[in-house]
Design a protein around this motif. Sequence first.
Motif, PDB file in Angstrom:
ATOM      1  N   VAL A 180      -5.321  13.111  13.214  1.00 38.45           N
ATOM      2  CA  VAL A 180      -6.434  12.549  12.436  1.00 38.45           C
ATOM      3  C   VAL A 180      -5.957  12.157  11.038  1.00 38.45           C
ATOM      4  O   VAL A 180      -6.330  11.096  10.508  1.00 38.45           O
ATOM      5  N   ALA A 181      -5.138  13.022  10.430  1.00 36.93           N
ATOM      6  CA  ALA A 181      -4.613  12.692   9.096  1.00 36.93           C
ATOM      7  C   ALA A 181      -3.791  11.418   9.139  1.00 36.93           C
ATOM      8  O   ALA A 181      -3.841  10.584   8.215  1.00 36.93           O
ATOM      9  N   ASP A 182      -3.045  11.228  10.203  1.00 37.17           N
ATOM     10  CA  ASP A 182      -2.242  10.017  10.357  1.00 37.17           C
ATOM     11  C   ASP A 182      -3.140   8.786  10.447  1.00 37.17           C
ATOM     12  O   ASP A 182      -2.859   7.733   9.860  1.00 37.17           O
ATOM     13  N   GLU A 183      -4.259   8.917  11.187  1.00 32.61           N
ATOM     14  CA  GLU A 183      -5.200   7.807  11.311  1.00 32.61           C
ATOM     15  C   GLU A 183      -5.826   7.470   9.955  1.00 32.61           C
ATOM     16  O   GLU A 183      -6.019   6.290   9.616  1.00 32.61           O
ATOM     17  N   LEU A 184      -6.148   8.527   9.179  1.00 30.47           N
ATOM     18  CA  LEU A 184      -6.737   8.290   7.859  1.00 30.47           C
ATOM     19  C   LEU A 184      -5.755   7.581   6.935  1.00 30.47           C
ATOM     20  O   LEU A 184      -6.118   6.673   6.174  1.00 30.47           O
ATOM     21  N   LEU A 185      -4.523   7.996   6.970  1.00 31.44           N
ATOM     22  CA  LEU A 185      -3.505   7.344   6.134  1.00 31.44           C
ATOM     23  C   LEU A 185      -3.313   5.882   6.535  1.00 31.44           C
ATOM     24  O   LEU A 185      -3.116   5.005   5.685  1.00 31.44           O
ATOM     25  N   LEU A 186      -3.347   5.625   7.847  1.00 32.88           N
ATOM     26  CA  LEU A 186      -3.235   4.239   8.319  1.00 32.88           C
ATOM     27  C   LEU A 186      -4.411   3.406   7.830  1.00 32.88           C
ATOM     28  O   LEU A 186      -4.250   2.249   7.399  1.00 32.88           O
ATOM     29  N   GLU A 187      -5.596   3.994   7.868  1.00 34.63           N
ATOM     30  CA  GLU A 187      -6.800   3.284   7.375  1.00 34.63           C
ATOM     31  C   GLU A 187      -6.692   2.997   5.879  1.00 34.63           C
ATOM     32  O   GLU A 187      -7.077   1.950   5.406  1.00 34.63           O
TER      33      GLU A 187
END
Length: 407
Positions: A394-401
């Motif tokens: 999830v943290a990876d997805e947030l950083l990508l966003e």
Amino acid sequence: AMTVVGNNIANVNTVGYKASSVAFSDIVGESAGVTRGGGRLQGVRVQNVGTSFTQGALQHTGVVTNLGIDGKGFFIVDGAEGQMYTRVGDFHFDAEGVLRTIEGDAVQGFLANPDGTIGAAMGDIKVETESVTPMPTSRIDMELQLDATATPAGPFDPANPSATSNYATSTTIYDSLGNEHVVSVYFVKTAANSWDWHAMVDGGDLVGGTAGTAQEVANGTLTFTTSGELDTETQTVTPMDFVGAAPGQAPTFDFGQSLTTDGATAARGTTQYASETVVHSVETDGYAAGELAAVRFEADGTIVGTYTNFEERTIGKIALANFANPDGLSYTGDGKFVETRASGQAIVGQPGDGRHGNVVSQFLEGSNVDMTGEFVNLINYQRSFQANARVISVADELLLELVNLRR
């Protein structure tokens, strides 16, 4: 955590194995990140892998030298790496009679003194397998009930003892070479509450005697109170020169605690009541030569050797060690631990003394691993790791966003 669980499960059938458990703690550093109490949180680490010293189940093996500890304590063993401590009691005697572990370490214990008492010195437990030197008989203790209603049968005739006595019994004694000799004791009622006794041996056993002809070697008197208690006892013993043995053997005869002769406050032993004559007990202290036949271990750690002449000798006593903080011991493998500053010095003592448990022969302590608990831990660690992996995802997805926002 998975490594610890895997190791516990792998050793579920290992003798004396003690289960491990992992303890985690959070990591606080100075790098950027969320703070707590002024410190920067950086995740988790393994704080300690501890050992559970709870009692494992005692499993019967039928092997005398398999020893288990029921309670606290560790066996003390001495090997190439020095003194170590273990709960694994899979021992055996080597060719020299030394009690050793499977790896060859010598088991330590308190050594017996020549008189059979346990000394304070500690060393290798060793069973001496050589012959036991014979000991000539020096005492013959008899306790009987003599029939007060018997008719006097005297006078006693050594040439015809059976016909001129009221009762007879016999026992075996030993000379200095360990040869057996039968001593027959004849009891003759001479008056009310008064008896004579005569001890006879075959003349062929004595220097200058005639085989088949009984020879008197001791005699005496017994008197009783009107209550049937032993009052006085006398004896005259002729030193016996057994053929080939040390001359002058003169065992004493004792028929119990007598009121007048022994100054006893209450008579114990031979009695005279109006009932059938019977022998209660006969005890002697001599024995023949013998070889070691068996060894047994008592609950208090005492090691007793039984010999072919039916004699028993105390060999020593197993020593046990305990620690103020067993969790501080350092594991070296093969079920062995060494003391550290955290564990404190070994408190050495004897089994069953309050600080140490009892020793159980023919049993081995099994592993204390709880399979059910280990599988629960396995599932919990798996779920926890999956949850942490989800956090990272999830943290990876947030950083990508966040990166996409700048576009």
